[in-house]
Design a protein around this motif. Structure first.
Motif, PDB file in Angstrom:
ATOM      1  N   GLY A  55       0.812  -1.215   0.000  1.00  0.00           N
ATOM      2  CA  GLY A  55       0.000   0.000   0.000  1.00  0.00           C
ATOM      3  C   GLY A  55       0.842   1.260   0.000  1.00  0.00           C
ATOM      4  N   GLU A  56       1.958   1.235   0.740  1.00  0.00           N
ATOM      5  CA  GLU A  56       2.848   2.393   0.774  1.00  0.00           C
ATOM      6  C   GLU A  56       3.478   2.625  -0.598  1.00  0.00           C
ATOM      7  OE1 GLU A  56       4.204   1.791   5.458  1.00  0.00           O
ATOM      8  OE2 GLU A  56       5.508   1.156   3.821  1.00  0.00           O
ATOM      9  N   THR A  57       3.827   1.547  -1.264  1.00  0.00           N
ATOM     10  CA  THR A  57       4.417   1.645  -2.603  1.00  0.00           C
ATOM     11  C   THR A  57       3.450   2.307  -3.578  1.00  0.00           C
ATOM     12  OG1 THR A  57       5.775  -0.335  -2.235  1.00  0.00           O
ATOM     13  CG2 THR A  57       5.340   0.286  -4.520  1.00  0.00           C
ATOM     14  N   LEU A  58       2.190   1.939  -3.487  1.00  0.00           N
ATOM     15  CA  LEU A  58       1.196   2.433  -4.445  1.00  0.00           C
ATOM     16  C   LEU A  58       0.712   3.840  -4.123  1.00  0.00           C
ATOM     17  CD1 LEU A  58      -0.876  -0.847  -4.921  1.00  0.00           C
ATOM     18  CD2 LEU A  58       0.867   0.110  -6.437  1.00  0.00           C
ATOM     19  N   THR A  59       0.977   4.334  -2.919  1.00  0.00           N
ATOM     20  CA  THR A  59       0.570   5.703  -2.580  1.00  0.00           C
ATOM     21  C   THR A  59       1.679   6.719  -2.827  1.00  0.00           C
ATOM     22  OG1 THR A  59       1.215   5.378  -0.270  1.00  0.00           O
ATOM     23  CG2 THR A  59      -1.093   4.963  -0.827  1.00  0.00           C
TER      24      THR A  59
ATOM     25  N   TRP B  38      16.615  10.289  -0.410  1.00  0.00           N
ATOM     26  CA  TRP B  38      15.654   9.671   0.492  1.00  0.00           C
ATOM     27  C   TRP B  38      14.264   9.798  -0.127  1.00  0.00           C
ATOM     28  CZ3 TRP B  38      17.191  14.711   1.184  1.00  0.00           C
ATOM     29  CH2 TRP B  38      16.187  15.662   1.401  1.00  0.00           C
ATOM     30  N   LEU B  39      13.334   9.072   0.407  1.00  0.00           N
ATOM     31  CA  LEU B  39      11.948   9.169  -0.047  1.00  0.00           C
ATOM     32  C   LEU B  39      11.032   9.383   1.146  1.00  0.00           C
ATOM     33  CD1 LEU B  39      10.283   6.311   0.625  1.00  0.00           C
ATOM     34  CD2 LEU B  39      11.738   5.464  -1.220  1.00  0.00           C
ATOM     35  N   ASN B  40       9.910  10.016   0.896  1.00  0.00           N
ATOM     36  CA  ASN B  40       8.918  10.290   1.929  1.00  0.00           C
ATOM     37  C   ASN B  40       7.738   9.339   1.780  1.00  0.00           C
ATOM     38  OD1 ASN B  40      10.367  12.464   2.992  1.00  0.00           O
ATOM     39  ND2 ASN B  40       9.394  13.927   1.609  1.00  0.00           N
ATOM     40  N   VAL B  41       7.420   8.621   2.864  1.00  0.00           N
ATOM     41  CA  VAL B  41       6.203   7.822   2.921  1.00  0.00           C
ATOM     42  C   VAL B  41       5.184   8.657   3.679  1.00  0.00           C
ATOM     43  CG1 VAL B  41       5.137   5.683   3.701  1.00  0.00           C
ATOM     44  CG2 VAL B  41       7.527   5.689   2.935  1.00  0.00           C
ATOM     45  N   GLN B  42       4.117   9.060   3.007  1.00  0.00           N
ATOM     46  CA  GLN B  42       3.150   9.953   3.635  1.00  0.00           C
ATOM     47  C   GLN B  42       1.763   9.679   3.102  1.00  0.00           C
ATOM     48  OE1 GLN B  42       4.997  13.628   2.484  1.00  0.00           O
ATOM     49  NE2 GLN B  42       4.020  13.669   0.470  1.00  0.00           N
ATOM     50  N   THR B  43       0.758  10.179   3.810  1.00  0.00           N
ATOM     51  CA  THR B  43      -0.620   9.964   3.396  1.00  0.00           C
ATOM     52  C   THR B  43      -0.936  10.809   2.175  1.00  0.00           C
ATOM     53  OG1 THR B  43      -1.347  11.697   4.914  1.00  0.00           O
ATOM     54  CG2 THR B  43      -1.403   9.436   5.720  1.00  0.00           C
ATOM     55  N   SER B  44      -1.863  10.307   1.376  1.00  0.00           N
ATOM     56  CA  SER B  44      -2.326  11.059   0.211  1.00  0.00           C
ATOM     57  C   SER B  44      -3.458  11.978   0.639  1.00  0.00           C
ATOM     58  CB  SER B  44      -2.820  10.100  -0.879  1.00  0.00           C
ATOM     59  OG  SER B  44      -3.380  10.811  -1.949  1.00  0.00           O
ATOM     60  N   GLN B  45      -3.481  13.184   0.113  1.00  0.00           N
ATOM     61  CA  GLN B  45      -4.499  14.151   0.494  1.00  0.00           C
ATOM     62  C   GLN B  45      -5.802  13.979  -0.285  1.00  0.00           C
ATOM     63  OE1 GLN B  45      -2.655  17.969   0.005  1.00  0.00           O
ATOM     64  NE2 GLN B  45      -1.319  17.719   1.767  1.00  0.00           N
ATOM     65  N   ASP B  46      -5.802  13.117  -1.272  1.00  0.00           N
ATOM     66  CA  ASP B  46      -7.009  12.975  -2.085  1.00  0.00           C
ATOM     67  C   ASP B  46      -7.381  11.501  -2.273  1.00  0.00           C
ATOM     68  OD1 ASP B  46      -4.854  12.326  -3.598  1.00  0.00           O
ATOM     69  OD2 ASP B  46      -5.370  13.590  -5.314  1.00  0.00           O
ATOM     70  N   GLU B  47      -7.334  10.726  -1.173  1.00  0.00           N
ATOM     71  CA  GLU B  47      -7.654   9.307  -1.258  1.00  0.00           C
ATOM     72  C   GLU B  47      -9.070   9.076  -1.759  1.00  0.00           C
ATOM     73  OE1 GLU B  47      -6.879   7.468   2.474  1.00  0.00           O
ATOM     74  OE2 GLU B  47      -4.719   7.497   2.252  1.00  0.00           O
TER      75      GLU B  47
ATOM     76  N   LYS C 119      -2.277  11.897 -15.864  1.00  0.00           N
ATOM     77  CA  LYS C 119      -3.213  12.825 -15.247  1.00  0.00           C
ATOM     78  C   LYS C 119      -3.304  12.610 -13.739  1.00  0.00           C
ATOM     79  CE  LYS C 119      -6.079  13.265 -19.389  1.00  0.00           C
ATOM     80  NZ  LYS C 119      -7.441  13.099 -19.964  1.00  0.00           N
ATOM     81  N   HIS C 120      -2.838  11.465 -13.270  1.00  0.00           N
ATOM     82  CA  HIS C 120      -2.883  11.178 -11.832  1.00  0.00           C
ATOM     83  C   HIS C 120      -1.533  11.528 -11.197  1.00  0.00           C
ATOM     84  CE1 HIS C 120      -0.323   7.585 -12.136  1.00  0.00           C
ATOM     85  NE2 HIS C 120      -0.962   7.332 -13.275  1.00  0.00           N
ATOM     86  N   PRO C 121      -1.472  11.698  -9.863  1.00  0.00           N
ATOM     87  CA  PRO C 121      -0.243  12.159  -9.216  1.00  0.00           C
ATOM     88  C   PRO C 121       0.665  11.054  -8.701  1.00  0.00           C
ATOM     89  CG  PRO C 121      -2.035  12.254  -7.639  1.00  0.00           C
ATOM     90  CD  PRO C 121      -2.634  11.757  -8.938  1.00  0.00           C
ATOM     91  N   TYR C 122       0.339   9.781  -8.959  1.00  0.00           N
ATOM     92  CA  TYR C 122       1.082   8.683  -8.346  1.00  0.00           C
ATOM     93  C   TYR C 122       2.290   8.270  -9.198  1.00  0.00           C
ATOM     94  CZ  TYR C 122      -3.056   8.566  -5.463  1.00  0.00           C
ATOM     95  OH  TYR C 122      -4.093   8.926  -4.623  1.00  0.00           O
ATOM     96  N   PHE C 123       3.330   7.801  -8.525  1.00  0.00           N
ATOM     97  CA  PHE C 123       4.579   7.448  -9.190  1.00  0.00           C
ATOM     98  C   PHE C 123       4.403   6.269 -10.143  1.00  0.00           C
ATOM     99  CE2 PHE C 123       8.593   4.845  -8.889  1.00  0.00           C
ATOM    100  CZ  PHE C 123       9.359   5.644  -9.721  1.00  0.00           C
ATOM    101  N   LEU C 124       3.793   5.201  -9.666  1.00  0.00           N
ATOM    102  CA  LEU C 124       3.633   3.991 -10.474  1.00  0.00           C
ATOM    103  C   LEU C 124       2.327   4.054 -11.253  1.00  0.00           C
ATOM    104  CD1 LEU C 124       4.898   1.374  -7.897  1.00  0.00           C
ATOM    105  CD2 LEU C 124       6.061   2.081  -9.998  1.00  0.00           C
TER     106      LEU C 124
END
Length: 398
Positions: free
Chosen positions: A203-207, A225-234, A276-281
């Motif tokens: 789940g962290e990978t996909l967010t 480094w990378l930031n693992v954080q919550t998405s603001q538009d789940e 159009k989406h903000p996710y890396f993968l």
């Protein structure tokens, strides 16, 4: 035919509906009042378990009967539903591990809503009666277990032979890579690195957002480094199974090595494309990569392993297939072995593991990996026999 469905409503979340596509009343109340503190993925799973209880309770019975029984606090009917559900879950040749959680969630659903009813002014006269009913529910069902799990708990770290062959499969451009399109190869490779090298949950990978990778110059050189954080538009996530951060402790910063960072840059700049989406993968259809997509990757990778490697996997771990979470287990064993070999004091090792993998400050999870790291066979597995590709996992960014 009985029709109860769990659907995802845009900008809202998951809702359990009836045959008329209307929300089931007490399931909706539970989701709002109690499920609101849960991560979306956990809430979805709990609602799926509640959905299974609804299906059982109303199979061959009038629609809405369970909701009416809860509203009226009809203990006789609720006990009938719970007892028959327990017998149904228990009366199978092989009780699955998920059956116990389905049972727990059904009991907790009935109990939690009943407790809420105690706070309603118009039932104050029945306060003593309902309290006695809750105590009875606890006595009857609090200690029941669907099945006993006597299997020993072990850490599912992948043996070196399995890991080495996986690397041969996922490296972009490799002849043995089962994914033909270069963009897919890089998508799988970056997913693999995030799960294994970085030790993220699926789940962290996909967010991870497209700008998750950070860098700065320091006296010792360029740091990544990378930031693992919550998405603001789940709520606007188009994926049916919306990934999420598991706990508050999961929000963290993780250092990574240059070679891993360069792999992420390569995918982002050359193969991710304009999305159009903000996710890396991103999937090949331009949508955020889903949990089902990641699972599909691992089905293909498992099917591509040699029969000898599959036998090694089964002999060492008891598994016949590799899941995304197995890579996180493997990452934790490697990280624990690194810290212990470096000579860090055990209390410091425990805290570093909790911080790195996103466990709570009091979590005992590092102890499982300490045991695995001390095992002689794992000491032999995680030796110095790695080639250059696997050796990058042994780097320990500060």
């Amino acid at each position: 035919m009985l029709r109860i469905m769990l659907i995802k409503v845009p900008h809202y979340g998951y809702v359990l509906t009836d045959a008329q596509n209307l929300p089931r009343f007490w399931a909706a109340a539970w989701a709002l009042l109690i499920g609101g503190s849960l991560a979306p993925s956990t809430l979805k799973q709990r609602l799926q378990h509640i959905e299974a209880f609804y299906r059982h309770a109303e199979d061959g019975r009038p629609l809405g009967m369970l909701d009416d029984a809860i509203a009226d606090q009809n203990l006789g009917i609720l006990e009938e539903f719970l007892e028959s559900y327990f017998i149904t879950l228990r009366n199978v040749p092989d009780v699955s591990s998920g059956a116990e959680q389905r049972w727990r969630d059904a009991v907790e659903f009935v109990r939690a809503i009943s407790e809420r009813l105690l706070r309603t002014p118009d039932v104050s006269a029945r306060l003593t009666d309902i309290t006695l009913r809750l105590e009875r529910l606890d006595r009857l069902y609090g200690q029941l277990r669907v099945g006993k799990n006597n299997a020993p708990h072990f850490v599912r770290a992948l043996p070196a032979a399995v890991l080495s062959e996986l690397f041969e499969l996922v490296v972009p451009g490799a002849e043995t890579n089962p994914f033909k399109a270069p963009a897919t190869q890089w998508r799988v490779y970056c997913t693999f690195l995030l799960l294994l090298n970085v030790g993220l949950r699926r789940g962290e990978t996909l967010t991870l957002r497209a700008d998750f990778l950070k860098t700065e110059n320091s006296p010792s050189g360029r740091q990544f480094w990378l930031n693992v954080q919550t998405s603001q538009d789940e709520s606007e996530d188009p994926r049916h199974s919306s990934p999420s951060i598991k706990t508050v402790s999961s929000i963290r910063q993780i250092p990574i090595s240059r070679v891993v960072a360069e792999a992420f840059y390569t995918y982002s700049e050359n193969y991710r494309g304009r999305q159009k989406h903000p996710y890396f993968l991103s999937s090949m259809r331009g949508q955020p990569l889903s949990a089902e997509g990641v699972n599909h990757f691992f089905k293909i990778l498992t099917a591509s392993l040699s029969s000898t490697t599959i036998k090694t996997l089964h002999d060492r771990t008891g598994m016949s297939a590799i899941s995304p979470h197995d890579l996180r287990h493997t990452a934790a064993v490697i990280r624990m072995k690194q810290l212990l070999t470096r000579g860090d004091p055990m209390p410091e090792v425990m805290q570093k593991m909790r911080s790195y993998f996103g466990w709570a400050a009091t979590s005992s999870m590092p102890l499982l990996y300490a045991k695995a790291a001390f095992e002689e066979r794992l000491n032999a597995v995680w030796g110095d026999q790695f080639d250059d590709r696997v050796a990058m996992l042994m780097e320990l960014p500060q």
